[in-house]
Design a protein around this motif. Structure first.
Motif, mmCIF file in Angstrom:
data_model
loop_
_atom_site.group_PDB
_atom_site.id
_atom_site.type_symbol
_atom_site.label_atom_id
_atom_site.label_comp_id
_atom_site.label_asym_id
_atom_site.label_seq_id
_atom_site.Cartn_x
_atom_site.Cartn_y
_atom_site.Cartn_z
ATOM 1 N N SER A 1 -83.180 1.930 42.279
ATOM 2 C CA SER A 1 -83.657 2.086 41.571
ATOM 3 C C SER A 1 -84.602 0.872 41.468
ATOM 4 O O SER A 1 -84.166 -0.364 41.471
ATOM 5 N N ARG B 1 -85.661 9.683 17.842
ATOM 6 C CA ARG B 1 -85.161 7.721 18.094
ATOM 7 C C ARG B 1 -86.329 7.329 18.384
ATOM 8 O O ARG B 1 -85.683 6.885 20.070
ATOM 9 N N ARG C 1 -92.447 1.610 29.977
ATOM 10 C CA ARG C 1 -92.154 1.858 31.162
ATOM 11 C C ARG C 1 -93.385 2.449 32.599
ATOM 12 O O ARG C 1 -94.157 3.335 31.419
ATOM 13 N N ASP D 1 -81.460 -2.928 26.563
ATOM 14 C CA ASP D 1 -83.286 -2.793 26.938
ATOM 15 C C ASP D 1 -84.407 -4.183 27.090
ATOM 16 O O ASP D 1 -83.799 -4.535 26.799
HETATM 17 N N1 UFG Z 1 -86.246 5.414 24.339
HETATM 18 C C1 UFG Z 1 -86.159 5.766 23.307
HETATM 19 N N2 UFG Z 1 -85.665 7.016 22.683
HETATM 20 C C2 UFG Z 1 -84.849 7.151 23.760
HETATM 21 C C3 UFG Z 1 -84.634 7.600 25.297
HETATM 22 C C4 UFG Z 1 -85.172 5.943 24.857
HETATM 23 O O1 UFG Z 1 -86.892 5.216 22.179
HETATM 24 O O2 UFG Z 1 -84.279 8.015 22.996
HETATM 25 C C5 UFG Z 1 -86.693 4.238 24.934
HETATM 26 C C6 UFG Z 1 -86.117 3.055 25.619
HETATM 27 O O3 UFG Z 1 -85.987 2.486 24.874
HETATM 28 C C7 UFG Z 1 -87.214 3.027 26.783
HETATM 29 C C8 UFG Z 1 -87.839 4.193 27.628
HETATM 30 O O4 UFG Z 1 -86.976 4.791 25.809
HETATM 31 O O5 UFG Z 1 -88.060 1.815 26.125
HETATM 32 C C9 UFG Z 1 -87.679 4.367 27.933
HETATM 33 O O6 UFG Z 1 -85.924 4.779 28.631
HETATM 34 P P1 UFG Z 1 -85.327 5.757 29.090
HETATM 35 O O7 UFG Z 1 -83.747 6.008 29.095
HETATM 36 O O8 UFG Z 1 -85.687 6.527 29.135
HETATM 37 O O9 UFG Z 1 -85.195 5.020 30.768
HETATM 38 P P2 UFG Z 1 -84.381 3.470 30.916
HETATM 39 O O10 UFG Z 1 -86.431 2.908 31.406
HETATM 40 O O11 UFG Z 1 -84.011 2.904 29.997
HETATM 41 O O12 UFG Z 1 -83.831 3.560 32.273
HETATM 42 C C10 UFG Z 1 -84.190 4.866 33.716
HETATM 43 C C11 UFG Z 1 -82.880 4.949 34.173
HETATM 44 C C12 UFG Z 1 -81.941 4.392 34.426
HETATM 45 C C13 UFG Z 1 -82.878 3.546 36.189
HETATM 46 C C14 UFG Z 1 -84.148 2.933 35.119
HETATM 47 C C15 UFG Z 1 -85.341 3.455 36.928
HETATM 48 O O13 UFG Z 1 -82.183 6.058 32.820
HETATM 49 O O14 UFG Z 1 -81.131 4.718 35.182
HETATM 50 O O15 UFG Z 1 -85.117 4.299 34.654
HETATM 51 O O16 UFG Z 1 -86.353 2.453 35.849
HETATM 52 F F1 UFG Z 1 -82.650 2.635 36.679
#
Ligand code: UFG
Ligand code: NAD
Length: 341
Positions: free
Chosen positions: A126, A217, A232, A297
């Motif tokens: 990851s 949210r 991302r 985050d």
């Molecule tokens: N986000 C929101 N609202 C939500 C969910 C997410 O605004 O309800 C935002 C987060 O703050 C972030 C973006 O959307 O800016 C992406 O969030 P995710 O939770 O979809 O993904 P993450 O980047 O936090 O993490 C994911 C996986 C991890 C992995 C990572 C690899 O959850 O397990 O990608 O890049 F390691």
């Protein structure tokens, strides 16, 4: 005879899509999954898409007897190792469960592979292994310093794979560092089916669209990004699955090696851009609210996908519209996920 590929965690989100691409590429997936975060329905759906339902062995990767029996029963050409727990927050609350399942589970799998002399492995790593390196574009040669137990577990496993490849000749290993997988197979038959409230952005959006959540949210509107929301690198799950087949073909055709590759698009997309793209597909606006930043985050990161392109000849093909269209097709047809069946 189509070579058999053991797919641990093959009933899960990414594993089921990998089964589809494996079958299309002439391999026979054999799934081992304890179904702790999935259902066998996903594999029945793979059967509807491809005409071949993968065989499922319901077992845990920590069950040495089950692994030995599986390897003894048929020749296995390679292992795709998706099985693992993946909720970052949960890993912080219960690190031992995560390290037992993910790290000890991977050790058990590797030991069973060693006993069976199966030395070709593709491992689900990851982008979280990088931590917060201070750059926005992540490259494989950057220092890794993960910031949560889930990420540290993935990094421990990567290091273990390096030790193993250095200690014993013959290992062909690819550790694939996924960025943010989203979307679904274009049929809408398989897709992401989180249990409980979704942690991730795309399932949160699709569940708002289908009425399971009242509003999206947006975690933070004051990040140092062009529109203030987090950025991302989203990758369509079918591109990701095809990346696995490219890695498998590469490993099977080359001398023993240890590869560490980013699988991402190379482009950063913000939360608000994703929401707008989804609303275009949907044809209506969705309720949303900008709330506080989510602890843990970071503002923005995306992949440098050059190495995977150079080594595997693989790059992403599907754009943001396809990610949203396919995620919506899946959610609309399966408002309660596989339980809708
Ligand atoms: N986000 C929101 N609202 C939500 C969910 C997410 O605004 O309800 C935002 C987060 O703050 C972030 C973006 O959307 O800016 C992406 O969030 P995710 O939770 O979809 O993904 P993450 O980047 O936090 O993490 C994911 C996986 C991890 C992995 C990572 C690899 O959850 O397990 O990608 O890049 F390691
Ligand atoms: P998922 O939860 O849908 O699939 C994982 C599968 O593994 C599930 O079917 C689950 O039942 C099975 N499993 C878990 N522990 C097991 C065990 N001990 N024995 C046997 N089976 C077990 O998750 P996913 O999104 O498909 O993720 C697959 C892999 O990719 C995981 O290793 C995950 O850490 C990694 N990954 C996922 C993301 C993402 O955002 N989805 C990002 C980076 C890496």
């Amino acid at each position: 005879m189509n070579p058999t590929i053991l797919v641990t965690g093959g009933a899960g989100y990414i594993g089921a899509h990998a089964c589809v691409t494996l079958i299309a590429a002439g391999f026979t997936p054999l799934v081992l999954d304890n179904l702790c975060n999935s259902s066998a329905e996903s594999l029945r759906r793979v059967g509807r898409i491809t005409g071949v339902e993968p065989r499922l062995i319901v077992a845990d990767i920590r069950d040495a007897q089950a692994l030995d029996a599986l390897f003894a029963a048929q020749p296995v050409a390679a292992v795709m190792h998706f099985a693992g727990l993946k909720a970052v927050g949960e890993s912080t609350r219960d690190p031992l469960r995560y390290h037992d399942n993910n790290v000890a589970g991977s050790i058990g799998l590797l030991q069973a592979m060693q006993r069976a002399a199966v030395r070709t492995l593709i491992f689900s790593s990851s982008a979280t292994v990088y931590g917060e390196p201070g750059f926005e574009q992540f490259r494989e040669d950057m220092r890794c310093d993960p910031v949560n137990p889930y990420g540290r577990g993935k990094w421990m496993i990567e290091q273990m794979l390096g030790d193993l490849a250095a200690s014993e000749a013959g290992w062909r290993i690819a550790a694939l560092r996924y960025f943010n997988p989203v979307g679904a197979h274009a049929s809408g038959l398989i897709g992401e089916d989180p249990r409980g409230a979704p942690d991730n952005l795309m399932p949160a959006i699709t569940q708002v669209a289908v009425g399971r959540l009242p509003k999206l949210r947006v975690f933070g509107g004051d990040w140092p990004t062009p529109d203030g929301s987090g950025v991302r690198d989203y990758i369509h799950v079918m591109d990701l699955a095809e990346g696995h087949v490219a890695a498998l073909r590469h490993l099977l055709a080359h001398d023993p090696t240890l590869l560490t590759l980013n699988l991402g698009s190379g482009h950063g997309i913000s939360v608000l851009q994703m929401l707008r793209a989804f609303e275009q597909v949907l044809g209506r606006a969705l309720p949303c609210e900008i709330v506080a930043r989510r602890p843990g985050d970071i503002a923005a990161y995306w992949a440098d996908p050059t190495l995977a392109a150079n080594v595997l000849g693989w790059r992403t093909q599907r754009d943001l519209h396809a990610m949203c269209r396919d995620a919506w097709r899946w959610q609309q047809a399966n408002p309660r996920g596989y339980a809708s069946a």
